[in-house]
Design an enzyme around this catalytic site. Structure first.
Site, mmCIF file in Angstrom:
data_model
loop_
_atom_site.group_PDB
_atom_site.id
_atom_site.type_symbol
_atom_site.label_atom_id
_atom_site.label_comp_id
_atom_site.label_asym_id
_atom_site.label_seq_id
_atom_site.Cartn_x
_atom_site.Cartn_y
_atom_site.Cartn_z
ATOM 1 N N ASP A 94 -1.706 19.900 -15.730
ATOM 2 C CA ASP A 94 -0.434 19.732 -16.432
ATOM 3 C C ASP A 94 -0.284 20.641 -17.642
ATOM 4 O O ASP A 94 -1.266 21.124 -18.209
ATOM 5 C CB ASP A 94 -0.301 18.285 -16.926
ATOM 6 C CG ASP A 94 0.001 17.299 -15.825
ATOM 7 O OD1 ASP A 94 -0.182 17.657 -14.645
ATOM 8 O OD2 ASP A 94 0.383 16.161 -16.144
ATOM 9 N N HIS A 145 7.493 19.404 -14.766
ATOM 10 C CA HIS A 145 6.931 18.543 -15.822
ATOM 11 C C HIS A 145 7.831 18.512 -17.054
ATOM 12 O O HIS A 145 7.352 18.356 -18.172
ATOM 13 C CB HIS A 145 5.527 19.041 -16.179
ATOM 14 C CG HIS A 145 4.650 18.032 -16.867
ATOM 15 N ND1 HIS A 145 4.636 16.694 -16.529
ATOM 16 C CD2 HIS A 145 3.746 18.170 -17.869
ATOM 17 C CE1 HIS A 145 3.752 16.065 -17.294
ATOM 18 N NE2 HIS A 145 3.204 16.929 -18.119
ATOM 19 N N HIS A 149 8.173 18.934 -22.272
ATOM 20 C CA HIS A 149 7.204 17.830 -22.268
ATOM 21 C C HIS A 149 7.744 16.652 -23.086
ATOM 22 O O HIS A 149 7.052 16.064 -23.940
ATOM 23 C CB HIS A 149 5.857 18.282 -22.845
ATOM 24 C CG HIS A 149 4.707 17.407 -22.444
ATOM 25 N ND1 HIS A 149 4.309 16.318 -23.181
ATOM 26 C CD2 HIS A 149 3.874 17.441 -21.376
ATOM 27 C CE1 HIS A 149 3.273 15.732 -22.603
ATOM 28 N NE2 HIS A 149 2.993 16.395 -21.499
ATOM 29 N N HIS A 248 -5.644 19.066 -17.469
ATOM 30 C CA HIS A 248 -4.680 19.927 -18.147
ATOM 31 C C HIS A 248 -5.206 21.356 -18.264
ATOM 32 O O HIS A 248 -6.384 21.562 -18.550
ATOM 33 C CB HIS A 248 -4.368 19.381 -19.541
ATOM 34 C CG HIS A 248 -3.700 18.045 -19.531
ATOM 35 N ND1 HIS A 248 -4.383 16.871 -19.272
ATOM 36 C CD2 HIS A 248 -2.400 17.685 -19.711
ATOM 37 C CE1 HIS A 248 -3.536 15.849 -19.308
ATOM 38 N NE2 HIS A 248 -2.335 16.320 -19.559
#
Length: 278
Positions: A94, A145, A149, A248
């Site tokens: 991510d 995503h 964020h 991540h």
């Protein structure tokens, strides 16, 4: 007099039959009319991140900027957490792309014959489009995503959520025209029924996870060696067939993640096929 009474009786009967016919027609129209379906994802939950206990209703409709996924087993809350595979594990990364870490992850995946899913943040895509092109060229899966964020995106209205997701998809498509964007992952896993509904309407499956490496939690597991050992332990002890694994490749100091995956990928490969989301 008798003729008058008969005529009156006939008129009354005719009126009654007419009214009965109207009532029957109205009743049929009322019951046969389609009932408005409950908005997808609302059953059993409320906006603002409350738990969702029943699956969203209806089928997602594709948009021009994304392609619906297939052969995906979705759990009751409408969020994909385990693919159900007995031989595969799905790795996800991510918050990228990020020039400090994404190339390293791509190299590790390449060297181990593994594929993954990259959950991309719009502003990062806009800044580093070459990395998005590399991700796609090497056969990895893409996931939306959000644009920045936004942890609270799901609490906003449908129009705001859709605009954010569309802006992110558009940035990805500007970098890689024709790219498939099959998945959406809400930042922080802070899902709401509205976010799920909008993502599905845009043709994206909501991608959760089953194994959280906690590599985002540098307050609890300091970056570097401490984080490396924690991530490595999590991967060794928690991954099982069908697991979707969260890690991540951006959003902070990811040295510990890189070091852990350098060791873990060969170990995982010896047990599973390492793939992107289906």
């Amino acid at each position: 007099m008798t003729r008058i009474r008969i005529a009156t009786l006939v008129a009354v009967l005719a009126t009654g039959l007419f009214l009965m016919g109207c009532g029957a027609q109205e009743s049929a129209t009322w019951h046969d009319a389609p009932v408005a379906a409950e908005p997808a994802g609302l059953a059993g939950g409320t906006a603002g991140g409350e738990p969702i206990s029943t699956p969203p209703s209806g089928s997602p409709s594709p948009s021009t900027s994304s392609s619906p996924s297939s052969n995906v087993s979705t759990p009751p809350d409408g969020i994909l957490k385990n693919t159900g595979s007995q031989t595969e594990v799905s790795l996800t990364f991510d918050d990228g792309p990020d020039p400090s870490y994404t190339p390293k992850i791509l190299e590790l995946l390449r060297n181990n014959g593994a594929k993954a899913t990259f959950c991309l943040v719009g502003v990062q895509v806009q800044q580093f489009p070459d990395l998005v092109r590399q991700i796609v060229a090497e056969g990895h899966t893409l996931c939306n995503h959000t644009w920045k964020h936004d942890l609270k995106l799901g609490t906003r209205g449908e129009q705001a959520i859709r605009a954010d997701l569309q802006r992110t998809n558009d940035a990805i498509l500007a970098a890689v025209p024709g790219a498939q964007i099959k998945y959406f992952r809400h930042p922080g896993g802070m899902w709401t029924p509205t976010a799920i509904k909008v993502a599905q309407a845009m043709g994206m499956t909501c991608a959760g996870w089953e194994v959280d490496t906690d590599d985002w939690n540098v307050a609890k597991y300091p970056a570097g060696e401490h984080m490396k050992q924690h991530v490595l332990s999590t991967l060794r002890n928690s991954v099982k067939p069908g697991s979707i694994v969260l890690a991540h490749d951006a959003g902070g100091d990811r040295r510990g993640t890189m070091a852990a995956y350098e060791i873990a990928l060969p170990e995982l490969k010896s047990k599973y096929q390492l793939v992107g989301l289906p």
